[in-house]
Scaffold this motif. Structure first.
Motif, PDB file in Angstrom:
ATOM      1  N   GLN A 174      20.176  21.126 -23.986  1.00  0.00           N
ATOM      2  CA  GLN A 174      20.927  22.337 -24.296  1.00  0.00           C
ATOM      3  C   GLN A 174      20.292  23.577 -23.664  1.00  0.00           C
ATOM      4  N   ALA A 175      18.979  23.583 -23.506  1.00  0.00           N
ATOM      5  CA  ALA A 175      18.316  24.692 -22.815  1.00  0.00           C
ATOM      6  C   ALA A 175      18.752  24.735 -21.353  1.00  0.00           C
ATOM      7  N   VAL A 176      18.835  23.563 -20.723  1.00  0.00           N
ATOM      8  CA  VAL A 176      19.322  23.494 -19.333  1.00  0.00           C
ATOM      9  C   VAL A 176      20.781  23.939 -19.291  1.00  0.00           C
ATOM     10  N   TRP A 177      21.585  23.489 -20.219  1.00  0.00           N
ATOM     11  CA  TRP A 177      23.024  23.810 -20.304  1.00  0.00           C
ATOM     12  C   TRP A 177      23.241  25.329 -20.378  1.00  0.00           C
ATOM     13  N   ARG A 178      22.471  25.998 -21.236  1.00  0.00           N
ATOM     14  CA  ARG A 178      22.640  27.448 -21.441  1.00  0.00           C
ATOM     15  C   ARG A 178      22.362  28.256 -20.179  1.00  0.00           C
ATOM     16  N   LEU A 193      26.552  19.243 -15.062  1.00  0.00           N
ATOM     17  CA  LEU A 193      25.604  18.686 -16.028  1.00  0.00           C
ATOM     18  C   LEU A 193      26.311  17.703 -16.957  1.00  0.00           C
ATOM     19  N   GLU A 194      27.478  18.070 -17.427  1.00  0.00           N
ATOM     20  CA  GLU A 194      28.239  17.180 -18.311  1.00  0.00           C
ATOM     21  C   GLU A 194      28.613  15.882 -17.592  1.00  0.00           C
ATOM     22  N   ARG A 195      28.999  15.978 -16.330  1.00  0.00           N
ATOM     23  CA  ARG A 195      29.346  14.794 -15.541  1.00  0.00           C
ATOM     24  C   ARG A 195      28.139  13.870 -15.400  1.00  0.00           C
TER      25      ARG A 195
END
Length: 141
Positions: free
Chosen positions: A48-52, A62-64
């Protein structure tokens, strides 16, 4: 690639793999309090840190990648995909490196971390004979 990034990726890898195995791509958006255990929760916080830190296109990528890793049955492949993803994210983001270093448990000097995850997995620092699977007999000395 810096030694710091390599070390962070090695430390974070088991957490990422466990979190993705537990939740799949939902790990990116799932509420943190619903994590099953500390390992899953830490992997989730790292992802989640990478996502943000990503824009909309980066979040879609990222989701893929996380979906692909979650769908894969080979845990070593999953670990490699997630490790590559994390290395790229850490490469040009000193703040993310600092955040990740603060999240991960400090390792004592000279300590060794060994992780096994998945059906019939084994892990050991030193081992003589290890046999997994069906229909095997122990070798004779």
């Amino acid at each position: 690639m810096s030694a710091e990034i390599v070390q962070l990726v090695e430390q974070a890898g088991p957490y990422l793999t466990t979190a993705v195995s537990a939740f799949g791509a939902a790990v990116l958006t799932r509420a943190e309090g619903t994590a099953a255990d500390a390992t899953v929760a830490l992997g989730q916080r790292i992802l989640q840190a990478v996502w943000r830190r990503r824009d909309e296109a980066g979040q879609a990528e990222l989701e893929r990648v996380v979906n692909e890793a979650a769908d894969e049955q080979d845990e070593s492949y999953t670990a490699a995909v997630l490790g590559r993803l994390l290395r790229r994210a850490l490469q040009d983001d000193a703040e993310l490196r600092a955040e990740l270093a603060a999240m991960l448990p400090a390792q004592a000097a000279g300590s060794v971390t060994i992780t096994a995850s998945g059906e019939r997995s084994i892990a050991a620092q030193h081992i003589g004979t290890a046999i997994t699977g069906d229909g095997h007999t122990a070798p004779r000395p």
